[in-house]
Each structure stands twice: as structure tokens, then as C-alpha cells.
Motif scaffolding. Sequence first.
Motif, PDB file in Angstrom:
ATOM      1  N   ARG A  70       0.832  -1.209   0.000  1.00 45.91           N
ATOM      2  CA  ARG A  70       0.000   0.000   0.000  1.00 45.91           C
ATOM      3  C   ARG A  70       0.865   1.258   0.000  1.00 45.91           C
ATOM      4  O   ARG A  70       0.525   2.254  -0.649  1.00 45.91           O
ATOM      5  N   SER A  71       1.975   1.221   0.715  1.00 49.08           N
ATOM      6  CA  SER A  71       2.859   2.388   0.766  1.00 49.08           C
ATOM      7  C   SER A  71       3.472   2.675  -0.596  1.00 49.08           C
ATOM      8  O   SER A  71       3.578   3.836  -1.011  1.00 49.08           O
ATOM      9  N   ALA A  72       3.883   1.623  -1.301  1.00 46.08           N
ATOM     10  CA  ALA A  72       4.458   1.816  -2.636  1.00 46.08           C
ATOM     11  C   ALA A  72       3.434   2.419  -3.586  1.00 46.08           C
ATOM     12  O   ALA A  72       3.749   3.331  -4.365  1.00 46.08           O
ATOM     13  N   VAL A  73       2.212   1.932  -3.524  1.00 47.28           N
ATOM     14  CA  VAL A  73       1.154   2.464  -4.378  1.00 47.28           C
ATOM     15  C   VAL A  73       0.835   3.908  -3.993  1.00 47.28           C
ATOM     16  O   VAL A  73       0.702   4.775  -4.868  1.00 47.28           O
ATOM     17  N   ALA A  74       0.741   4.184  -2.711  1.00 46.77           N
ATOM     18  CA  ALA A  74       0.457   5.553  -2.257  1.00 46.77           C
ATOM     19  C   ALA A  74       1.547   6.520  -2.708  1.00 46.77           C
ATOM     20  O   ALA A  74       1.268   7.671  -3.059  1.00 46.77           O
ATOM     21  N   ALA A  75       2.786   6.056  -2.698  1.00 44.60           N
ATOM     22  CA  ALA A  75       3.913   6.919  -3.058  1.00 44.60           C
ATOM     23  C   ALA A  75       4.040   7.141  -4.559  1.00 44.60           C
ATOM     24  O   ALA A  75       4.323   8.252  -5.014  1.00 44.60           O
ATOM     25  N   GLU A  76       3.820   6.081  -5.339  1.00 46.90           N
ATOM     26  CA  GLU A  76       4.164   6.132  -6.753  1.00 46.90           C
ATOM     27  C   GLU A  76       2.981   6.152  -7.704  1.00 46.90           C
ATOM     28  O   GLU A  76       3.117   6.573  -8.850  1.00 46.90           O
ATOM     29  N   ASP A  77       1.802   5.665  -7.253  1.00 48.53           N
ATOM     30  CA  ASP A  77       0.724   5.483  -8.223  1.00 48.53           C
ATOM     31  C   ASP A  77      -0.588   5.236  -7.488  1.00 48.53           C
ATOM     32  O   ASP A  77      -1.119   4.128  -7.485  1.00 48.53           O
ATOM     33  N   ALA A  78      -1.145   6.276  -6.878  1.00 50.57           N
ATOM     34  CA  ALA A  78      -2.320   6.110  -6.016  1.00 50.57           C
ATOM     35  C   ALA A  78      -3.528   5.559  -6.763  1.00 50.57           C
ATOM     36  O   ALA A  78      -4.406   4.948  -6.155  1.00 50.57           O
ATOM     37  N   ASN A  79      -3.578   5.756  -8.078  1.00 48.02           N
ATOM     38  CA  ASN A  79      -4.703   5.258  -8.873  1.00 48.02           C
ATOM     39  C   ASN A  79      -4.385   3.926  -9.557  1.00 48.02           C
ATOM     40  O   ASN A  79      -5.045   3.551 -10.535  1.00 48.02           O
ATOM     41  N   PHE A  80      -3.415   3.216  -9.031  1.00 45.85           N
ATOM     42  CA  PHE A  80      -2.945   1.961  -9.622  1.00 45.85           C
ATOM     43  C   PHE A  80      -4.083   0.995  -9.933  1.00 45.85           C
ATOM     44  O   PHE A  80      -4.099   0.359 -10.992  1.00 45.85           O
ATOM     45  N   CYS A  81      -5.038   0.874  -9.033  1.00 46.57           N
ATOM     46  CA  CYS A  81      -6.119  -0.107  -9.197  1.00 46.57           C
ATOM     47  C   CYS A  81      -7.178   0.318 -10.203  1.00 46.57           C
ATOM     48  O   CYS A  81      -7.992  -0.517 -10.622  1.00 46.57           O
TER      49      CYS A  81
END
Length: 228
Positions: A70-81
Motif C-alpha cells: 500500500r505504501s508503494a502504491v500511495a507513493a508512486e501510483d495512487a490510482n494503480f487499481c
Amino acid sequence: MRIVGRFGGYILRWVRRVLTVFFAVVAISVLGYAVFDPRTTLYIAAEQSRLDRMSHEWVDFDEIAPVMARSAVAAEDANFCIHWGFDMVAIRQVIDRGESRGASTISQQVVKNVYLWPARSWPRKALEAMITPAVELVWSKRRILEVYLNMIEYDEGVFGVEAAAQHYFGVTAKALNAEQAARLAAVLPAPKDRSASAPSQFVSRRAASIRDGAATILRDGRAACFED
């Protein structure tokens, strides 16, 4: 002129053949890496040769603390999903600000790391744009994030979240807590200039923001595509 024309045609045929072989190899590897783990990349191999050392250990997604993902997604790509490989909202924001970088998604970064080379260039960006949809089509979001976390650089000669967790905190990737995960994510995308174990004020502030962001995407469902 006839000789020049023939030579040009000969070159064009070879370019077509090379591109055909390249994309065939990429297509096979996209299918293969959906199941089999990539063990190295051009950049990792180059760094290993330059440094004569490297720390890199692959771990399955289940062996990585959920808060790290979750931290990686929040940092790099919050709309990943919710995007298909390209975050058009982020791209428009970057264009509106007159910037030239900052909108690469995790999917694009995986393609760059696994299939291409790190130096920024138009040919690399063009190839990245062509390969990313194929990866999104064949791989699950969970698989994309698993490969990302295992192949990204966290310090000089330190690749993958397992090696990074041990390098900075002396724990496994599965044992990372929220603060440690946020700090690891905060060193990206400049891991050689930042430290997760001895964070600067900038890294500390960024880690705090990432920690909040990781909690937010858990609450609002934007982590659903890779969470159990």
C-alpha cells in the motif's frame, strides 16, 4: 540512385526483421513473466558489474507486508487499481503544470525496469507505451506490484523489498511496519540520494504523507485490486 534505393530497401527489411524479433521476444516474456519470476534486468546486471556486488532476493507477494504494498502504491501510483497502465488524470496534471516527468505509473516502471533500459529517451518511452498495455492485459495488478516491489532499487546495489528491509532495518519484508514501509517508499525515485534508516527532513515528511496515503487507499478501496 537505383543502388541507393536498393540499399535503403535492404536496411528497411532488416529493421523490420529486428523489430519483429524484438516484439516476439517481448510477447513471449510477457506471457512467461506472468508465471515465472524475472531474476535480473539490464540495469541490475549493469550495476552488479559496476559495483562487483549486489543484494537482491526475490520474495512472493504473500511474503511482503501488506502495508509495504500500500505504501508503494500511495507513493508512486495512487490510482494503480483504477487505471489500465496510464494514469490520464496524472498526465494531464503534469502537462498543465508544464512539467516533463512525474506521471509514470507502476505498470510503466515495471516495463521500463524489466524490458527496457533506464536512460530517458523517446525510443524508450515509445516502446514503454507499446508494451505497458500488453502487461496490463496479461498480468494481474497483484502480479505487476509483486514484480515492481522485487525489482526496484532501494539503495546502491540493493534491489527488491526483501533486500531493502534487511539492509535498512534488519527485518524481513513481511515484518515491515507502517513507518518502515513508508520510509522505504519515500526513498523512491531517488534511492541513491536518500536513506530510509537515516532519513532527512524531506524523507521524513514524505514518509509521513505516504503513511497517511497508504491508510487512505485502504479505506477508500483503491487497494482492492492487490489486497486479499
